[in-house]
Design an enzyme around this catalytic site. Structure first.
Site, PDB file in Angstrom:
ATOM      1  NE  ARG A  32      51.701  38.969  44.619  1.00 50.92           N
ATOM      2  CZ  ARG A  32      50.912  38.577  43.629  1.00 50.92           C
ATOM      3  NH1 ARG A  32      51.365  38.579  42.377  1.00 50.92           N
ATOM      4  NH2 ARG A  32      49.670  38.195  43.880  1.00 50.92           N
ATOM      5  CG  ASN A  79      38.100  40.169  47.755  1.00 52.84           C
ATOM      6  OD1 ASN A  79      38.148  38.999  47.403  1.00 52.84           O
ATOM      7  ND2 ASN A  79      39.068  40.728  48.481  1.00 52.84           N
ATOM      8  CE1 TYR A 104      39.010  40.175  52.015  1.00 53.31           C
ATOM      9  CE2 TYR A 104      40.704  41.845  51.791  1.00 53.31           C
ATOM     10  CZ  TYR A 104      40.253  40.560  51.567  1.00 53.31           C
ATOM     11  OH  TYR A 104      41.038  39.659  50.882  1.00 53.31           O
ATOM     12  CG  HIS A 108      42.425  45.423  55.315  1.00 50.87           C
ATOM     13  ND1 HIS A 108      42.247  46.159  54.169  1.00 50.87           N
ATOM     14  CD2 HIS A 108      42.847  44.185  54.908  1.00 50.87           C
ATOM     15  CE1 HIS A 108      42.547  45.406  53.110  1.00 50.87           C
ATOM     16  NE2 HIS A 108      42.917  44.209  53.541  1.00 50.87           N
ATOM     17  CB  THR A 159      47.123  37.006  53.093  1.00 54.30           C
ATOM     18  OG1 THR A 159      46.386  38.063  53.702  1.00 54.30           O
ATOM     19  CG2 THR A 159      46.497  35.677  53.495  1.00 54.30           C
ATOM     20  CG  ASN A 177      42.677  45.244  48.988  1.00 50.29           C
ATOM     21  OD1 ASN A 177      42.755  46.269  48.310  1.00 50.29           O
ATOM     22  ND2 ASN A 177      43.740  44.613  49.446  1.00 50.29           N
TER      23      ASN A 177
END
Length: 374
Positions: A334, A246, A191, A186, A33, A189
């Protein structure tokens, strides 16, 4: 899994077939993101960004909202409007011109959202009306600002068929209109789909709550709908068994995720994407031990033949070890931000560019498309 050669030693740099997709190597650009799509429409620099990184065997797009309700962060892209689909087509065209392959990550954030981002300022939706103890990002006066998530409302049972259909429509539009080579669901994480899976966020008393089978029901219905429509060979899924991201909590994740992958085995998926440990953090968590070898065995023992993709904190040495020991794909996150030519740098063991963390989220081309290649 079928590789391009049965005699060549498995390395990161072998071509590999996953489902319907022929990849030039086993290195995957993980979803990242970057908050650079105002009004949920990817601007031209997004096409430049991904084309620069098209030497990855596979690019997984940044998480992309399937509906307006699915949005949870400012300036993240969508996949539900004609202008969004047209913008993504420019992105995929650029990647394909460079010889790359790209799938889109289908995203519904659920309760990890804010009323300012929801249609008509409504409450975010969730399996249960439990506020997530986490933050989201609003762009305020051009500056990314972390704010508490808003109180959600529980989805009604009769809303869930439309939710399943929204995933199917997004997947079809992704491949037919936006030109993606496939989709990744997805389900990680913390969500929406992960919220349904986990006992800490799912307190429902209908057929979508309670037992493992019930908590997994929505995710499996969505995966079945997508694979029935676009085919399993163009579909992947991302899971994160133990990440606390989260406010993601479950009392006993091993049997939960073993069950999930066993059910996925019959769908002939292109791949299963596993985040090992805490997303973006520790690979092993003392408080949440997990047997990833047992998870993989559960999938294969149930007849699953999709590629096994590993993710989280991999460097060249760890990645080479993983591939030589049976992983089919390794996702790097990353390192791809600062190294558009990461594949070549890994191949020749060249130094990596340093990352400018101040430009990770939001902004312009600085820290986005201006990192140098070799």
């Amino acid at each position: 899994m079928t590789t391009s050669s049965s005699v060549t030693a498995r390395t990161l740099f072998n071509p590999v077939q996953i489902g319907d997709l022929q990849l030039t190597n086993r290195i995957v650009m993980a979803p990242l993101t970057r908050n650079r799509s105002p009004n949920a429409v990817p601007p031209p620099m997004v096409a430049t960004y991904y084309a620069q990184r098209a030497t990855a065997g596979l690019i997984i797009s940044e998480a992309t909202a399937i509906t307006h309700q699915a949005q949870g962060y400012s300036d993240v892209p969508g996949l539900y409007g004609a202008d969004q689909l047209e913008a993504w087509k420019r992105v995929t065209d650029g990647v394909h011109e460079k010889g790359g392959k790209m799938v889109v990550q289908l995203w519904h954030v659920g309760r990890v959202s804010h009323v300012d981002l929801q249609p008509n300022g409504g409450k975010p939706v969730a399996p249960s009306a439990i506020t997530a103890k986490t933050k989201t990002v609003l762009i305020q006066n051009g500056v990314p600002t972390f704010v508490d998530t808003s109180e959600p409302r529980a989805l009604e049972t009769d809303e869930l068929p439309d939710l399943v259909n929204s995933y199917k429509v997004a997947a079809r539009n992704a491949v037919d209109v936006a030109g993606f080579d496939g989709v990744e669901v997805h389900a990680a994480n913390g969500y929406l789909l992960d919220q349904f899976l986990r006992s800490g966020s799912n307190k429902r008393t209908d057929e979508y709550g309670g037992s493992i089978e019930n908590r997994a029901r929505l995710m499996l219905e969505i995966m079945q709908a997508i694979t029935d429509d676009i085919g399993g060979g163009r579909t992947g899924i991302r899971l994160s068994p133990v990440t606390p991201a989260n406010d993601s909590l479950d009392a006993d994740p091993q049997p939960l995720f073993d069950y999930v992958v066993r059910q996925l085995a019959s769908m002939n998926l292109a791949y299963i994407h596993i985040v090992e440990g805490s997303t973006g953090g520790a690979r092993e968590l003392e408080e949440h031990p997990f047997d990833y070898s047992a998870l993989k065995a559960a999938y294969h023992d149930a007849g699953g033949n999709g590629a096994w993709m590993v993710n989280n904190g991999y460097d060249l040495e760890l990645a080479e070890h993983a591939v030589s020991n049976g992983a089919d794909l390794v996702a790097f996150g990353r390192p791809f931000i600062a190294n558009p030519d990461l594949v070549e740098r890994l191949r020749i063991k060249a130094p990596l560019n340093p990352q400018d963390r101040a430009t990770f989220y939001g902004g312009t081309d600085k820290g986005y498309i201006d990192y140098p290649a070799l």
